[in-house]
Design a protein around this motif. Structure first.
Motif, mmCIF file in Angstrom:
data_model
loop_
_atom_site.group_PDB
_atom_site.id
_atom_site.type_symbol
_atom_site.label_atom_id
_atom_site.label_comp_id
_atom_site.label_asym_id
_atom_site.label_seq_id
_atom_site.Cartn_x
_atom_site.Cartn_y
_atom_site.Cartn_z
ATOM 1 N N ASN A 95 59.971 34.413 104.871
ATOM 2 C CA ASN A 95 59.282 34.385 103.600
ATOM 3 C C ASN A 95 59.597 33.097 102.869
ATOM 4 N N GLU A 96 58.946 32.937 101.699
ATOM 5 C CA GLU A 96 59.076 31.675 100.970
ATOM 6 C C GLU A 96 60.510 31.390 100.580
ATOM 7 N N SER A 97 61.244 32.420 100.129
ATOM 8 C CA SER A 97 62.617 32.183 99.682
ATOM 9 C C SER A 97 63.501 31.755 100.833
ATOM 10 N N THR A 98 63.283 32.337 102.017
ATOM 11 C CA THR A 98 64.066 31.947 103.184
ATOM 12 C C THR A 98 63.764 30.506 103.562
ATOM 13 N N GLU A 99 62.476 30.134 103.506
ATOM 14 C CA GLU A 99 62.104 28.764 103.836
ATOM 15 C C GLU A 99 62.811 27.774 102.926
ATOM 16 N N ILE A 100 62.840 28.082 101.639
ATOM 17 C CA ILE A 100 63.452 27.175 100.687
ATOM 18 C C ILE A 100 64.951 27.084 100.931
ATOM 19 N N GLN A 101 65.583 28.203 101.256
ATOM 20 C CA GLN A 101 67.012 28.185 101.547
ATOM 21 C C GLN A 101 67.307 27.293 102.748
ATOM 22 N N ASN A 102 66.388 27.228 103.697
ATOM 23 C CA ASN A 102 66.607 26.460 104.912
ATOM 24 C C ASN A 102 66.154 25.013 104.791
ATOM 25 N N ALA A 103 65.897 24.561 103.592
ATOM 26 C CA ALA A 103 65.537 23.161 103.370
ATOM 27 C C ALA A 103 66.724 22.426 102.776
ATOM 28 N N SER A 104 66.786 21.139 103.060
ATOM 29 C CA SER A 104 67.849 20.328 102.487
ATOM 30 C C SER A 104 67.430 19.824 101.117
ATOM 31 N N ALA A 105 68.193 20.179 100.105
ATOM 32 C CA ALA A 105 67.867 19.761 98.738
ATOM 33 C C ALA A 105 67.981 18.249 98.572
ATOM 34 N N ALA B 113 55.655 18.284 102.006
ATOM 35 C CA ALA B 113 55.987 17.368 103.096
ATOM 36 C C ALA B 113 56.808 18.073 104.172
ATOM 37 N N ARG B 114 57.724 18.926 103.754
ATOM 38 C CA ARG B 114 58.569 19.649 104.713
ATOM 39 C C ARG B 114 57.719 20.570 105.591
ATOM 40 N N PHE C 271 59.635 29.120 111.391
ATOM 41 C CA PHE C 271 60.803 29.672 112.082
ATOM 42 C C PHE C 271 61.852 30.186 111.091
ATOM 43 N N ARG C 272 62.738 31.022 111.611
ATOM 44 C CA ARG C 272 63.864 31.518 110.809
ATOM 45 C C ARG C 272 65.082 30.616 110.976
ATOM 46 N N ASP C 273 65.367 30.261 112.223
ATOM 47 C CA ASP C 273 66.479 29.365 112.541
ATOM 48 C C ASP C 273 66.029 28.422 113.642
ATOM 49 N N LEU D 104 66.162 12.214 114.072
ATOM 50 C CA LEU D 104 64.886 12.344 113.368
ATOM 51 C C LEU D 104 64.396 13.788 113.360
ATOM 52 N N LEU D 105 64.534 14.467 114.491
ATOM 53 C CA LEU D 105 64.102 15.867 114.556
ATOM 54 C C LEU D 105 64.954 16.755 113.658
ATOM 55 N N ILE D 106 66.243 16.496 113.638
ATOM 56 C CA ILE D 106 67.128 17.279 112.770
ATOM 57 C C ILE D 106 66.715 17.103 111.310
ATOM 58 N N THR D 107 66.365 15.872 110.941
ATOM 59 C CA THR D 107 65.924 15.602 109.579
ATOM 60 C C THR D 107 64.586 16.288 109.286
ATOM 61 N N ALA D 108 63.608 16.069 110.151
ATOM 62 C CA ALA D 108 62.266 16.600 109.915
ATOM 63 C C ALA D 108 62.229 18.117 109.895
ATOM 64 N N LEU D 109 63.131 18.755 110.651
ATOM 65 C CA LEU D 109 63.121 20.214 110.780
ATOM 66 C C LEU D 109 64.259 20.894 110.029
ATOM 67 N N ASP D 110 65.069 20.123 109.306
ATOM 68 C CA ASP D 110 66.216 20.677 108.571
ATOM 69 C C ASP D 110 67.142 21.474 109.488
ATOM 70 N N ALA D 111 67.281 21.006 110.722
ATOM 71 C CA ALA D 111 68.113 21.755 111.670
ATOM 72 C C ALA D 111 69.586 21.766 111.279
ATOM 73 N N ASP D 112 69.998 20.794 110.455
ATOM 74 C CA ASP D 112 71.399 20.769 110.024
ATOM 75 C C ASP D 112 71.696 21.805 108.944
ATOM 76 N N THR D 113 70.665 22.511 108.475
ATOM 77 C CA THR D 113 70.899 23.669 107.594
ATOM 78 C C THR D 113 70.828 24.957 108.400
#
Length: 265
Positions: free
Chosen positions: A3-13, A132-133, A195-197, A250-259
């Motif tokens: 959901n939207e809240s989960t997506e936002i949590q998984n983004a890098s501020a 953009a994300r 995705f979730r993770d 680049l992929l880690i950045t574009a996909l916020d994989a580090d979160t």
């Protein structure tokens, strides 16, 4: 599906809209150049090619901050009311105090206006970052030429192993980066961005590294999702070995994989 809240949590501020745009465009540039070396001929190369219909990313969708006038107007009214309220008292004390009351109200309006403008800009920046994300995720994951479920990967790996397929290092035995994404619901057509993770890996032999991740010898978070029958999908981004580190970053950045599953433990 998250959901939207989960997506936002998984983004890098800390990332801006431009960070996502630049990273995704560079990923596509590297991957587009790299497909020529993939073993398997024209069919394999075509399958591995990232779709570019959304490139460059929709910079036009990242709109400028809206005008601040509608937000400021309530503050302007309050300031005018302040002048009207103070004016009668000031008049009895002389014109100097009238001027002082007006000046004080103007200062109040100025401070309120600056605060409102800052709030609007912050909100606009946040919306731009979110657009953009989402665009980066959709462009890269929906456009990845090679996508499959973890179950399909394991079936193909087993088949290749039984057939003794070893040229090029076995099944998917060439260099590149890959994303292993877990979803809360079945993935609909071209909806891989929700995705979730997610985990981003790199390897000179993607098939072997992916197999290690999904079979318990690599990333333990990925293995747990596969083990417990979560909806896991694998997406490939081939590249030459000398581009592995850059593409992974680049992929880690574009996909916020580090979160998510690339987070420091």
């Amino acid at each position: 599906m998250e959901n939207e809240s989960t997506e936002i949590q998984n983004a890098s501020a800390e990332r801006t809209a431009q960070d996502y745009i630049d990273a995704a465009n560079k990923v596509i540039e590297i991957a587009e150049i790299a497909v020529s070396f993939i073993p398997g001929g024209a069919a394999a190369t075509k399958a591995a090619k990232i779709a570019t219909k959304a490139v460059p990313l929709a910079r036009g969708a990242i709109k400028a901050a809206p005008a601040i006038a509608p937000v400021v107007s309530p503050f302007a009214k309050k300031a005018a009311d302040a002048v009207a309220g103070k004016a009668p008292e000031a008049l009895s004390a002389g014109a100097e105090k009238v001027a002082g009351a007006a000046k004080g109200a103007a200062a109040t309006l100025g401070a309120a206006k600056d605060k409102a403008a800052g709030a609007v800009r912050s909100a606009a920046d946040a919306r731009a970052q979110e657009r953009a994300r989402k665009t980066a995720r959709k462009t890269l994951l929906d456009g990845a030429g090679i996508r499959m479920s973890a179950e399909t990967f394991l079936e193909n790996w087993s088949t290749s192993d039984k057939l003794g397929v070893t040229p090029g290092g076995g099944y998917l035995g060439y260099s590149g980066c890959y994303a292993i994404a877990t979803y809360d619901a079945a993935v609909k057509k071209d909806d891989y961005g929700t995705f979730r993770d997610i985990y981003v890996g790199k390897s000179s032999n993607m098939g072997a590294s992916i197999h290690a991740d999904v079979s318990g010898k690599g990333n333990h978070d990925v293995y747990a999702d596969v083990k417990y029958k979560q909806k896991v999908h694998i997406l490939l981004f081939p590249c030459p070995e000398d581009s592995l580190d850059q593409l992974e970053e680049l992929l880690i950045t574009a996909l916020d994989a580090d979160t998510s599953y690339n987070a420091s433990k």
